[in-house]
Design an enzyme around this catalytic site. Structure first.
Site, PDB file in Angstrom:
ATOM      1  N   LYS A 162      -6.857  -5.166  -2.926  1.00  0.00           N
ATOM      2  CA  LYS A 162      -7.625  -5.728  -1.805  1.00  0.00           C
ATOM      3  C   LYS A 162      -8.571  -4.684  -1.244  1.00  0.00           C
ATOM      4  O   LYS A 162      -8.341  -3.481  -1.397  1.00  0.00           O
ATOM      5  CB  LYS A 162      -6.656  -6.220  -0.720  1.00  0.00           C
ATOM      6  CG  LYS A 162      -5.768  -5.099  -0.223  1.00  0.00           C
ATOM      7  CD  LYS A 162      -4.726  -5.583   0.737  1.00  0.00           C
ATOM      8  CE  LYS A 162      -3.889  -4.438   1.243  1.00  0.00           C
ATOM      9  NZ  LYS A 162      -4.629  -3.369   1.934  1.00  0.00           N
ATOM     10  N   ASP A 171       0.789  -1.245   0.000  1.00  0.00           N
ATOM     11  CA  ASP A 171       0.000   0.000   0.000  1.00  0.00           C
ATOM     12  C   ASP A 171       0.820   1.293   0.000  1.00  0.00           C
ATOM     13  O   ASP A 171       0.479   2.247   0.721  1.00  0.00           O
ATOM     14  CB  ASP A 171      -0.962   0.016   1.200  1.00  0.00           C
ATOM     15  CG  ASP A 171      -1.985  -1.115   1.160  1.00  0.00           C
ATOM     16  OD1 ASP A 171      -1.932  -1.945   0.240  1.00  0.00           O
ATOM     17  OD2 ASP A 171      -2.837  -1.167   2.082  1.00  0.00           O
ATOM     18  N   CYS A 210      -2.102  -2.701   7.633  1.00  0.00           N
ATOM     19  CA  CYS A 210      -1.950  -3.626   6.501  1.00  0.00           C
ATOM     20  C   CYS A 210      -0.636  -4.414   6.525  1.00  0.00           C
ATOM     21  O   CYS A 210      -0.602  -5.574   6.129  1.00  0.00           O
ATOM     22  CB  CYS A 210      -2.155  -2.876   5.196  1.00  0.00           C
ATOM     23  SG  CYS A 210      -3.881  -2.314   5.053  1.00  0.00           S
TER      24      CYS A 210
HETATM   25  C1  VGL Z   1      -4.762   0.671   5.758  1.00  0.00           C
HETATM   26  C2  VGL Z   1      -6.337   1.621   7.107  1.00  0.00           C
HETATM   27  C3  VGL Z   1      -7.293   1.450   6.153  1.00  0.00           C
HETATM   28  C4  VGL Z   1      -3.338   0.264   5.563  1.00  0.00           C
HETATM   29  C5  VGL Z   1      -5.716   0.486   4.781  1.00  0.00           C
HETATM   30  O1  VGL Z   1      -2.862   0.198   4.406  1.00  0.00           O
HETATM   31  O2  VGL Z   1      -2.657   0.038   6.583  1.00  0.00           O
HETATM   32  N1  VGL Z   1      -5.089   1.233   6.923  1.00  0.00           N
HETATM   33  N2  VGL Z   1      -6.983   0.878   4.989  1.00  0.00           N
END
Ligand code: VGL
Ligand code: ZN
Length: 243
Positions: free
Chosen positions: A142, A44, A187
């Site tokens: 995802k 991410d 994540c």
């Molecule tokens: C994430 C919060 C919501 C992350 C993703 O990538 O850690 N955190 N969605």
């Protein structure tokens, strides 16, 4: 081993080698050499999670040069993207009267509610422009099921629906994953924990991550990861590419 016997061993080894000929100090742990059975999972590293994005992680962009320097040391690289529908169940805006960073109970369990973030196909959801991963082989998206979140790259938050990543890695003979990216306590941690659950050796490269740290979530994540055998390392612990 007692302190005395380890010191004797150290002095003995130093004397045997002679002064000045060892490149690394004798007490340093051997560098980790990721081989054909290891994969780097870059989690991410998207505009949404850096300054100027919809859910900025403090210092998020600082992981980019660290990850770019790690990439040539890996034969296998997987990238993930948080990839939500508009009106996703993890968005506070999808629940009337709820505020971002609060928690509610959904049918699959507790869910932290976030600002709208990383919506499919938007610039916000694109990978950070400075990320240089020319050899990456797979992008896992995802969180695309509107009613279910997915912090983990392996399994959605219902703890039932899989992304296919475990099968992909196993089919390719990979047994060890190194996890980097954003955010350490969400994540990254969930991905490392699910990697363990799926039978992989798992490392988190701490200086290649940054955390959200919501109500002590960072300390809790490290504790849980340690309990499940996730190893916490620094990018400098990884050896230069072989050959
Ligand atoms: C994430 C919060 C919501 C992350 C993703 O990538 O850690 N955190 N969605
Ligand atoms: Zn998300």
């Amino acid at each position: 081993m007692t302190v005395l016997s380890s010191r004797r061993r150290f002095l003995g080894a130093a004397a045997a080698l002679g002064a000045g000929c060892a490149a690394a100090p004798l007490w340093a742990a051997a560098p980790i050499q990721p081989g054909a059975k290891a994969a780097l999972i870059v989690v991410d590293v998207q505009n949404c999670f850096v300054e100027g994005g919809t859910l900025p992680v403090k210092g998020g962009a600082e992981v980019v040069p660290v990850i770019n320097a790690l990439a040539p040391k890996f034969q296998n690289i997987v990238v993930t993207q948080d990839w939500h529908t508009p009106g996703h169940a993890s968005f506070a805006s999808a629940h009337s009267g709820q505020k971002a960073f609060s928690s509610i109970r959904l049918n699959y369990g507790d869910q932290v509610l976030w600002p709208d973030h990383c919506v499919q196909g938007t610039d916000d959801a694109a990978l950070h422009k400075d990320l240089q991963l020319p050899t990456a082989q797979l992008i896992i998206r995802k969180g695309f099921n509107k009613g279910v979140d997915s912090y983990s790259a392996f399994q959605e938050a219902d703890r039932k629906t899989v992304t296919g990543l475990a099968g992909y890695l196993k089919a390719r003979g990979i047994d060890t994953v190194f996890v980097a990216g954003l955010a350490t306590d969400f994540c990254v941690a969930w991905t490392a924990l699910d990697a363990r659950k799926a039978g992989f050796k798992a490392y988190v490269i701490e200086d290649a991550t940054r955390a959200i740290d919501l109500n002590g979530s960072l300390a809790a994540a490290w504790k849980q990861m340690a309990a499940q055998g996730v190893r916490r390392i620094q990018s400098g612990d990884i050896a230069a590419a072989a050959g």
